[in-house]
Motif scaffolding. Structure first.
Motif, PDB file in Angstrom:
ATOM      1  N   PHE A  76       0.831  -1.208   0.000  1.00 11.94           N
ATOM      2  CA  PHE A  76       0.000   0.000   0.000  1.00 11.94           C
ATOM      3  C   PHE A  76       0.867   1.260   0.000  1.00 11.94           C
ATOM      4  O   PHE A  76       0.620   2.212  -0.735  1.00 11.94           O
ATOM      5  N   ALA A  77       1.888   1.274   0.872  1.00  9.97           N
ATOM      6  CA  ALA A  77       2.717   2.476   1.028  1.00  9.97           C
ATOM      7  C   ALA A  77       3.492   2.793  -0.238  1.00  9.97           C
ATOM      8  O   ALA A  77       3.577   3.963  -0.650  1.00  9.97           O
ATOM      9  N   VAL A  78       4.053   1.776  -0.871  1.00  9.60           N
ATOM     10  CA  VAL A  78       4.843   2.004  -2.082  1.00  9.60           C
ATOM     11  C   VAL A  78       3.960   2.510  -3.223  1.00  9.60           C
ATOM     12  O   VAL A  78       4.327   3.452  -3.938  1.00  9.60           O
ATOM     13  N   VAL A  79       2.783   1.926  -3.373  1.00  4.37           N
ATOM     14  CA  VAL A  79       1.879   2.367  -4.433  1.00  4.37           C
ATOM     15  C   VAL A  79       1.398   3.791  -4.166  1.00  4.37           C
ATOM     16  O   VAL A  79       1.313   4.620  -5.086  1.00  4.37           O
ATOM     17  N   SER A  80       1.104   4.111  -2.920  1.00  6.65           N
ATOM     18  CA  SER A  80       0.704   5.477  -2.566  1.00  6.65           C
ATOM     19  C   SER A  80       1.832   6.461  -2.855  1.00  6.65           C
ATOM     20  O   SER A  80       1.590   7.570  -3.371  1.00  6.65           O
ATOM     21  N   ALA A  81       3.063   6.080  -2.514  1.00  4.94           N
ATOM     22  CA  ALA A  81       4.202   6.969  -2.734  1.00  4.94           C
ATOM     23  C   ALA A  81       4.414   7.226  -4.222  1.00  4.94           C
ATOM     24  O   ALA A  81       4.705   8.361  -4.633  1.00  4.94           O
ATOM     25  N   ARG A  82       4.268   6.203  -5.025  1.00  3.10           N
ATOM     26  CA  ARG A  82       4.411   6.386  -6.472  1.00  3.10           C
ATOM     27  C   ARG A  82       3.418   7.404  -6.997  1.00  3.10           C
ATOM     28  O   ARG A  82       3.763   8.292  -7.792  1.00  3.10           O
ATOM     29  N   GLU A  83       2.165   7.277  -6.567  1.00  3.98           N
ATOM     30  CA  GLU A  83       1.148   8.206  -7.042  1.00  3.98           C
ATOM     31  C   GLU A  83       1.433   9.622  -6.564  1.00  3.98           C
ATOM     32  O   GLU A  83       1.253  10.597  -7.312  1.00  3.98           O
ATOM     33  N   ALA A  84       1.881   9.763  -5.329  1.00  2.39           N
ATOM     34  CA  ALA A  84       2.167  11.094  -4.785  1.00  2.39           C
ATOM     35  C   ALA A  84       3.285  11.778  -5.571  1.00  2.39           C
ATOM     36  O   ALA A  84       3.203  12.972  -5.878  1.00  2.39           O
ATOM     37  N   VAL A  85       4.344  11.036  -5.893  1.00  2.00           N
ATOM     38  CA  VAL A  85       5.461  11.604  -6.658  1.00  2.00           C
ATOM     39  C   VAL A  85       4.990  12.021  -8.041  1.00  2.00           C
ATOM     40  O   VAL A  85       5.305  13.119  -8.531  1.00  2.00           O
ATOM     41  N   GLU A  86       4.225  11.161  -8.692  1.00  5.90           N
ATOM     42  CA  GLU A  86       3.707  11.494 -10.022  1.00  5.90           C
ATOM     43  C   GLU A  86       2.809  12.732  -9.957  1.00  5.90           C
ATOM     44  O   GLU A  86       2.884  13.625 -10.805  1.00  5.90           O
ATOM     45  N   VAL A 190      12.832  17.675   0.521  1.00  8.09           N
ATOM     46  CA  VAL A 190      11.653  16.958   0.034  1.00  8.09           C
ATOM     47  C   VAL A 190      11.406  15.776   0.955  1.00  8.09           C
ATOM     48  O   VAL A 190      12.357  15.120   1.412  1.00  8.09           O
ATOM     49  N   ALA A 191      10.135  15.510   1.226  1.00 13.77           N
ATOM     50  CA  ALA A 191       9.788  14.373   2.078  1.00 13.77           C
ATOM     51  C   ALA A 191       8.664  13.570   1.463  1.00 13.77           C
ATOM     52  O   ALA A 191       7.737  14.137   0.866  1.00 13.77           O
ATOM     53  N   LEU A 192       8.759  12.267   1.592  1.00 16.63           N
ATOM     54  CA  LEU A 192       7.633  11.357   1.348  1.00 16.63           C
ATOM     55  C   LEU A 192       7.102  11.006   2.727  1.00 16.63           C
ATOM     56  O   LEU A 192       7.778  10.345   3.521  1.00 16.63           O
ATOM     57  N   ALA A 193       5.920  11.503   3.043  1.00 11.77           N
ATOM     58  CA  ALA A 193       5.391  11.369   4.401  1.00 11.77           C
ATOM     59  C   ALA A 193       3.973  10.841   4.363  1.00 11.77           C
ATOM     60  O   ALA A 193       3.157  11.286   3.547  1.00 11.77           O
ATOM     61  N   GLY A 194       3.676   9.928   5.246  1.00 11.34           N
ATOM     62  CA  GLY A 194       2.327   9.370   5.302  1.00 11.34           C
ATOM     63  C   GLY A 194       2.290   8.192   6.231  1.00 11.34           C
ATOM     64  O   GLY A 194       3.104   8.084   7.160  1.00 11.34           O
ATOM     65  N   ALA A 195       1.361   7.285   5.985  1.00 10.47           N
ATOM     66  CA  ALA A 195       1.220   6.135   6.878  1.00 10.47           C
ATOM     67  C   ALA A 195       0.512   5.008   6.155  1.00 10.47           C
ATOM     68  O   ALA A 195      -0.173   5.220   5.151  1.00 10.47           O
ATOM     69  N   THR A 196       0.650   3.820   6.714  1.00  6.74           N
ATOM     70  CA  THR A 196       0.018   2.647   6.125  1.00  6.74           C
ATOM     71  C   THR A 196      -0.278   1.627   7.214  1.00  6.74           C
ATOM     72  O   THR A 196       0.479   1.486   8.174  1.00  6.74           O
ATOM     73  N   ASP A 197      -1.400   0.949   7.080  1.00  2.00           N
ATOM     74  CA  ASP A 197      -1.735  -0.179   7.947  1.00  2.00           C
ATOM     75  C   ASP A 197      -2.652  -1.133   7.187  1.00  2.00           C
ATOM     76  O   ASP A 197      -3.563  -0.685   6.469  1.00  2.00           O
TER      77      ASP A 197
END
Length: 429
Positions: A76-86, A190-197
Motif C-alpha cells: 500500500f505504502a509504495v503504491v501510494s508513494a508512487r502516485e504522490a510523486v507522479e 523533500v519528504a515522502l510522508a504518510g502512513a500505512t496499515d
C-alpha cells in the motif's frame, strides 16, 4: 524567511478506490466502503465488518519480487508513494538523494504477514515451539516495522533521514509532522510522508472484540460506521494508506509546483490517563489545538473546517466535541465538522495520513466531506457535524485531529496557499 513545508503531491490506497481521484469521489458522494469482511472468515468474531481495499498488486504496478517480499501494508505504502510523486511532478532523480527524507507511520506494522507466517510455522497453532525453517525468507522484515519506511525509501531513492513513526492511531498525523519539522529545520528539502496499515486479520479482530470497541452491527455493514450519531455502537476497522510529497515552500514555488496547502501548525499531547480511556473534558486535545494555533499565529476564528477523529464511539465523539469547544470557544459552533471514518473506516495508524490527504483535497476544491450515516445526532455532540451530503464551503484553514490508544492527541493545521493564513507563518514551538 523561515522554511515552510507545503504539500505538492497526494497518493492514496483506500477502501472504496485505489488512487487519489477515486478516494475523493467516494468522499464527495458520501458513499461508504464498509462491508462484511472477505479477507478471512469473520464468523467467529463479534464484529464481522470492515472497510477493505480492493487491491490488486499486479494491477497497481508491483513486480513479482516486490509482491513476494512485501507485506500488504508495505505494498500500500509504495503504491501510494508512487502516485504522490507522479502527482507532484517533481523529478526526484535531479535532487541530491541525501536531501530526500521518508517518514512513514504505522500502528501495527506487518500484521497480516506475521499472522500468516505464525499459522504456518505453528501448524495452525498446534505446535507451541515453532519451526523457523518453514518461514518465508523475508520473515525478519515483517518483524521490524521500519521496513515499511525502508521500502518507500528504496522506491524513491531517498538517502536522507528515514523513520517509522508508531504512536497508535495518531501515527499518520505524527509522521507528517515529523517530516515537516525536518524540512523546516533544514535537514531535508523533500519528504515522502504518510502512513500505512493493513490490520484486517483474525488477531486484530479478536483484540478489538475483547474490549468491545468495534461495532457489532453485522447485519447492515454499509451503515455500521456512524460517528456522532445517537445510535452508534463502535468503530469499523479498516486498512489503507496515504503518502504525501512535502517540499520546502520556496523551492516548490520556484519550480512552479501546484501546492495543495501549507502545514502551518502541529502539536501533540498525551493525557497520561489510561491505555484506552479518555477524559470527558478533552483538555489534552484542546491543548494540542491551542499550541498548533499559536505556532501558526492564528486566531481560532481562522479555522474554517474541522476534520474530526470521529471514530464512532461515544467516548471519543464526546471527548473531542468538548475539546473543540474548549480550544475554539464560541467559534466552535460556527465551524463545519465531519468524520470521513464514516466512509472509509478506521485504519488505525494509517487514518491520520488518509485524513490529511482528504483535507488537502478539500482545501483545494473548497468542499467539506460529509459524515455518512449521521441521521440522529447525539445531543452531547451539538456542533455543526455535516451530515450525509458534501457541502461547498469557502475555507482557508483546516484543522485535523487524531486521538489514539495510550492517550495520544495530535492536532494539525493546513492553510490554503496565497492566503493571509498561510502568510502568517509558524511561530515558535
Amino acid at each position: 524567511m523561515s522554511r515552510r513545508a507545503v504539500i505538492t503531491g497526494v497518493g492514496a490506497v483506500v477502501p472504496g478506490g485505489v488512487g487519489r481521484e477515486a478516494f475523493w469521489q467516494l468522499l464527495s458522494e458520501g458513499r461508504t466502503a464498509t462491508r462484511r469482511i472477505s479477507l478471512f472468515d469473520p464468523a467467529p468474531f463479534r464484529s464481522q465488518v470492515a472497510a477493505e481495499v480492493d487491491f490488486d498488486p499486479v494491477a497497481a504496478g508491483l513486480g513479482a519480487q516486490q509482491i513476494r517480499r512485501m507485506d500488504r501494508a508495505a505494498q500500500f505504502a509504495v503504491v501510494s508513494a508512487r502516485e504522490a510523486v507522479e502527482d507532484s511532478g517533481i523529478d526526484l532523480a535531479a535532487l541530491p538523494p541525501e536531501r530526500i527524507t521518508v517518514s512513514i507511520g504505522s500502528a501495527v506494522g506487518c500484521t497480516m504477514g506475521l499472522e500468516e507466517e505464525y499459522v504456518v510455522l505453528s501448524d495452525r497453532g498446534r505446535k507451541w515451539l515453532v519451526d523457523h525453517e518453514y518461514g518465508v525468507p523475508h520473515l525478519y522484515g515483517y518483524m521490524v516495522p521500519s521496513t515499511l519506511a525502508a521500502e518507500v525509501a528504496w522506491e524513491v531513492g531517498a538517502e536522507g533521514p528515514v523513520a517509522l513513526v508508531s504512536t497508535g492511531c495518531t501515527s499518520g498525523l505524527d509522521s507528517i509532522a515529523h517530516a515537516a519539522q525536518l524540512i523546516e529545520e533544514g535537514s531535508a528539502d523533500v519528504a515522502l510522508a504518510g502512513a500505512t496499515d493493513a490490520p484486517l486479520s483474525p488477531i486484530t479482530s479478536a483484540c478489538f472484540d475483547a474490549i468491545k470497541a468495534t461495532t457489532p452491527n453485522n447485519s447492515d455493514p454499509e451503515h455500521a460506521s456512524r460517528p456522532f450519531d445517537r445510535d452508534r455502537d463502535g468503530f469499523v476497522l479498516a486498512e489503507g494508506s496515504a503518502v504525501l510529497v512535502l517540499e520546502e515552500r520556496e523551492a516548490a514555488e520556484a519550480r512552479g509546483a501546484r501546492i495543495y496547502g501549507e502545514i502551518v501548525g502541529f502539536a501533540g499531547r498525551s493525557n497520561g490517563y489510561h491505555m484506552t480511556g479518555l477524559k470527558p473534558d478533552g483538555r489534552e486535545m484542546a491543548e494540542a489545538i491551542r499550541v498548533s494555533l499559536d505556532q501558526a499565529r492564528l486566531d481560532p476564528t481562522a479555522v474554517g473546517y474541522i476534520n474530526a477523529h470521529g471514530s464512532g464511539t461515544k467516548q471519543n465523539d464526546r471527548h473531542e466535541t468538548a475539546a473543540f469547544k474548549r480550544s475554539l470557544g464560541s467559534h466552535a459552533y460556527d465551524i463545519p465538522v465531519s468524520s470521513i471514518k464514516s466512509m472509509v473506516g478506521h485504519s488505525l495508524g494509517a487514518i491520520g495520513s488518509i485524513e490529511v490527504a482528504a483535507c488537502a483535497l478539500a482545501l483545494q476544491r473548497q468542499v467539506v466531506p460529509p459524515t455518512a450515516n449521521l441521521h440522529n445526532s447525539d445531543p452531547q455532540c451539538d456542533l455543526d457535524y455535516v451530515p450525509r451530503t458534501a457541502r461547498d464551503h469557502a475555507m482557508d484553514v483546516i484543522l485535523s485531529v487524531g486521538s489514539g490508544f495510550g492517550g495520544f492527541q495530535t492536532a494539525m493545521l493546513l492553510a490554503r496557499p496565497g492566503t493571509a493564513a498561510a502568510a502568517a507563518g509558524r511561530g515558535g514551538s
